[in-house]
Design an enzyme around this catalytic site. Structure first.
Site, PDB file in Angstrom:
ATOM      1  N   LYS A   1       2.825  11.262  -3.603  1.00 42.29           N
ATOM      2  CA  LYS A   1       1.762  10.572  -4.352  1.00 42.29           C
ATOM      3  C   LYS A   1       0.837  11.554  -5.062  1.00 42.29           C
ATOM      4  CE  LYS A   1      -1.726   7.003  -3.463  1.00 42.29           C
ATOM      5  NZ  LYS A   1      -2.167   6.057  -2.417  1.00 42.29           N
TER       6      LYS A   1
ATOM      7  N   GLU B   1      -7.299   0.722  -4.430  1.00 47.93           N
ATOM      8  CA  GLU B   1      -7.297   0.620  -2.971  1.00 47.93           C
ATOM      9  C   GLU B   1      -8.617   0.132  -2.371  1.00 47.93           C
ATOM     10  OE1 GLU B   1      -5.694   4.466  -2.015  1.00 47.93           O
ATOM     11  OE2 GLU B   1      -3.743   3.868  -2.803  1.00 47.93           O
TER      12      GLU B   1
ATOM     13  N   ASP C   1     -13.373   5.056   1.420  1.00 45.65           N
ATOM     14  CA  ASP C   1     -11.946   5.126   1.754  1.00 45.65           C
ATOM     15  C   ASP C   1     -11.485   6.582   1.757  1.00 45.65           C
ATOM     16  OD1 ASP C   1      -9.180   5.003   1.845  1.00 45.65           O
ATOM     17  OD2 ASP C   1      -8.949   3.625   0.158  1.00 45.65           O
TER      18      ASP C   1
ATOM     19  N   ASP D   1       0.882  -1.170   0.000  1.00 42.03           N
ATOM     20  CA  ASP D   1       0.000   0.000   0.000  1.00 42.03           C
ATOM     21  C   ASP D   1       0.916   1.215   0.000  1.00 42.03           C
ATOM     22  OD1 ASP D   1      -1.624   2.158   0.548  1.00 42.03           O
ATOM     23  OD2 ASP D   1      -2.384   1.395   2.459  1.00 42.03           O
TER      24      ASP D   1
HETATM   25  P1  ADP Z   1      -3.082   7.554   3.020  1.00 40.82           P
HETATM   26  O1  ADP Z   1      -3.598   6.225   2.621  1.00 40.82           O
HETATM   27  O2  ADP Z   1      -3.500   8.662   2.087  1.00 40.82           O
HETATM   28  O3  ADP Z   1      -1.644   7.558   3.340  1.00 40.82           O
HETATM   29  P2  ADP Z   1      -4.189   7.149   5.669  1.00 40.82           P
HETATM   30  O4  ADP Z   1      -5.256   6.163   5.429  1.00 40.82           O
HETATM   31  O5  ADP Z   1      -2.943   6.715   6.358  1.00 40.82           O
HETATM   32  O6  ADP Z   1      -3.843   7.946   4.354  1.00 40.82           O
HETATM   33  O7  ADP Z   1      -4.860   8.344   6.463  1.00 40.82           O
HETATM   34  C1  ADP Z   1      -4.134   9.457   6.824  1.00 40.82           C
HETATM   35  C2  ADP Z   1      -5.086  10.535   7.276  1.00 40.82           C
HETATM   36  O8  ADP Z   1      -5.872  10.043   8.358  1.00 40.82           O
HETATM   37  C3  ADP Z   1      -4.370  11.763   7.762  1.00 40.82           C
HETATM   38  O9  ADP Z   1      -5.030  12.920   7.260  1.00 40.82           O
HETATM   39  C4  ADP Z   1      -4.523  11.662   9.273  1.00 40.82           C
HETATM   40  O10 ADP Z   1      -4.522  12.934   9.888  1.00 40.82           O
HETATM   41  C5  ADP Z   1      -5.867  11.009   9.402  1.00 40.82           C
HETATM   42  N1  ADP Z   1      -6.055  10.331  10.688  1.00 40.82           N
HETATM   43  C6  ADP Z   1      -5.328   9.340  11.224  1.00 40.82           C
HETATM   44  N2  ADP Z   1      -5.773   9.026  12.446  1.00 40.82           N
HETATM   45  C7  ADP Z   1      -6.813   9.845  12.703  1.00 40.82           C
HETATM   46  C8  ADP Z   1      -7.695  10.043  13.816  1.00 40.82           C
HETATM   47  N3  ADP Z   1      -7.595   9.311  14.929  1.00 40.82           N
HETATM   48  N4  ADP Z   1      -8.647  10.996  13.693  1.00 40.82           N
HETATM   49  C9  ADP Z   1      -8.753  11.746  12.593  1.00 40.82           C
HETATM   50  N5  ADP Z   1      -7.952  11.617  11.534  1.00 40.82           N
HETATM   51  C10 ADP Z   1      -6.992  10.685  11.590  1.00 40.82           C
HETATM   52 MG    MG Z   2      -4.534   4.725   1.935  1.00 42.34          MG
END
Ligand code: ADP
Ligand code: MG
Length: 547
Positions: free
Chosen positions: A68, A145, A168, A6
């Protein structure tokens, strides 16, 4: 060995099948989540992950994050004294994941499945594949995804038949997909999304509103997912204040959800589950919003950070033959076609078509001894060619023949990765030309977002423009034909008839000049009707002449 990856905007993960189970791999520090950050030191190799973020505290100019968001774009990134393509920087992240996996598995890893947002276009997918290759990986599949998340969800529900939605919301992108799960077959019915919407946008809004740095805003945001009040540096922040700021941003996902249901021809009430993935779905606000849009409580059984990587790993297992009872049927998120007369988009493969697939069209020479024609390959949902992504342009060669005798077939082949191959075949000579699609599109992120938004909002305007262009082409054909008929029948058409026809021709010209679709359509059909008797007389005359 084959791994599943991922490659996220904020975090990346890698996994492999072990004894029939998808297992995520931890790095030397024991962490499974690798921040998607690359730090370029003054000398030596780039540093990836948590360490890159730590080093960046001392020299923030030397770190690249969220690369990305730039995949598939022509722009270069200047850092550490030189410029890099987005895929070169991504390949550094992939290299680290590859080496972490090799350490943990104790052997070489040569093949990978890499996930991308469902709504990534051809250029973005191709760039991701190249990033993998630059990292020394043979990329066996580019996987969407939300589809990956559905694989993770469905793996232990193989005997159930169900319709599910996957919502998602990550750091930088939003996807929604509707799937039909039945006897181990995972069929994507429709997908929709916004490649420019995610948790990062909430941080920007909160930072502005509260006048705090972005990192602080994110920290408060995450804390308020757990508690309803949070104190930071002597200031108190409430969940309800946060929700007031974030609600309009989250609400932007509504139209994508509604459209995906409509495309899938599924009513929200028919869904068996709405699966949440992506870090931002931890927010109570998001959960409440999803419940409201789909009319049911969402399913939070999947780990929001890990489901996509687990699904990528399962897909690696399917391709390696280790998982035998699961099959995946994914779709292309965006329509593919080419530019035709009048600058219109001619769709060959509509969006949400199951991949892999093929579609073709035959072309002939409009001009005697013509030796080729230009074809422009497009991706997108807009009616006018210029409003879509231009993936490539090429010349189809014709064997020189009399007008209308040459035959060239153009075939679009969309592979299981959602990547397009174009082939042109001259049927007279049997010569095939394999067309290379350009690797990057020259559009900014904002242009991408605007295009996607526009295709929803401009649908009616677009239709009008298409109707007008088509009618206008017809007029260009009809007016000279009418003039020539009148010339040939000069002696037989009364003056009254002639002036009536002249006035109808004038109306067509006026409507063309006024660019009015309904007016032009009406004027053309009136002219068409009035010239019918002329056509009959012309035929009679021709037949009579022969007798
Ligand atoms: P990506 O797949 O784009 O890398 P993620 O699925 O890892 O993203 O999600 C990252 C996002 O989720 C970030 O904007 C982060 O601030 C948010 N995030 C992570 N944990 C929390 C939480 N407990 N509450 C709110 N937002 C969160
Ligand atoms: Mg993701």
């Amino acid at each position: 060995m084959m791994v599943g990856i991922d490659l996220g905007t904020t975090h990346s993960l890698v996994g492999s099948m072990q004894s029939g189970f998808p297992i995520l791999i931890a790095d030397a520090r024991g962490e499974r989540l690798t921040p998607s950050a690359v730090y370029f030191p003054k000398s030596g190799e780039p540093v990836v992950g948590r360490e890159a973020l730590t080093l960046a505290l001392g020299d923030p100019e030397r770190v690249v994050t969220s690369v990305k968001r730039q995949m598939g774009m022509r722009g270069k990134i200047a850092v550490g004294g030189r410029t890099w393509t987005p895929e070169e920087i991504s390949s550094r992240i992939l290299k680290k994941l590859k080496s972490d996996a090799e350490q943990s598995l104790g052997g070489p890893v040569g093949r990978a499945v890499i996930t991308v947002p469902a709504y990534f276009n051809d250029a973005q997918r191709a760039a991701t594949k190249r990033a993998g290759e630059l990292a020394g990986l043979s990329v066996e599949r580019i996987l969407s995804e939300p589809t990956a998340a559905a694989l993770a969800y469905g793996m232990d529900r193989l005997d159930e038949k169900s319709k599910v939605a996957v919502y998602d919301l990550g750091g930088g992108t939003f996807d929604v997909s509707i799937l039909l799960l039945s006897a181990g077959i995972f069929e994507v019915l429709a997908t929709n999304g916004d490649t420019r919407l995610g948790g990062d946008d909430l941080d920007v809004a909160l930072a502005r509103e509260w006048d705090v740095p972005l990192r602080t805003a994110e920290k408060i945001k995450c804390a308020l997912s757990e508690t309803s009040e949070f104190a930071h540096e002597g200031r108190s922040y409430s969940r309800s204040a946060l929700e007031a700021i974030c609600r309009p941003i989250i609400a932007r996902t509504r139209k994508n959800c509604i459209r995906s249901l409509a495309d899938a021809r599924v009513d929200a009430s028919e869904l068996d589950a709405v699966i949440l993935v992506g870090g931002a779905t931890r927010m109570p606000l998001v959960r409440g919003f999803v419940a409201e849009v789909f009319g049911r409580e969402p399913d939070a059984s999947q780990h929001p950070d890990e489901a996509v990587a687990l699904g990528a790993t399962i897909q690696a297992g399917i391709l390696a033959g280790e998982v035998q009872n699961m099959t995946l049927l994914d779709v292309t998120p965006l329509s593919l076609g080419m530019e035709t007369y009048g600058g219109l988009m001619n769709v060959l493969i509509p969006r949400n078509t199951t991949i892999p697939c093929k579609a073709g069209e035959m072309f002939t020479n409009a001009v005697h001894n013509q030796s080729g024609m230009r074809i422009t390959v497009l991706q997108g949902e807009r009616e006018m060619a210029r409003d879509n992504w231009k993936l490539g342009e090429f010349e189809v060669p014709f064997a020189p023949l009399p007008k209308g005798r040459a035959r060239v077939g153009v075939q679009f082949e969309l592979d299981a990765n959602g990547l397009l191959n174009v082939l042109a075949r001259d049927t007279a000579t049997g010569t095939d030309t394999v067309v290379k699609i350009e690797s990057a599109v020259e559009v900014s992120d904002e242009a991408v977002e605007k295009m996607l938004g526009d295709s929803l909002e401009r649908a009616f305007e677009d239709m009008d423009e298409r109707i007008f262009t088509e009618a206008s082409l017809k007029a260009d054909e009809m007016l000279p034909a009418v003039a020539s008929a009148l010339e040939q029948l000069a002696d037989e058409v009364s003056e009254d008839e002639q002036s009536a026809l002249a006035s109808l021709v004038g109306k067509v010209r006026a409507a063309q000049a006024a660019k009015s679709p309904p007016q032009l359509k009406a004027a053309l059909s009136a002219l068409d009707e009035a010239t019918q008797p002329l056509a009959t007389r012309l035929i009679e005359k021709a037949l009579g002449g022969r007798q």
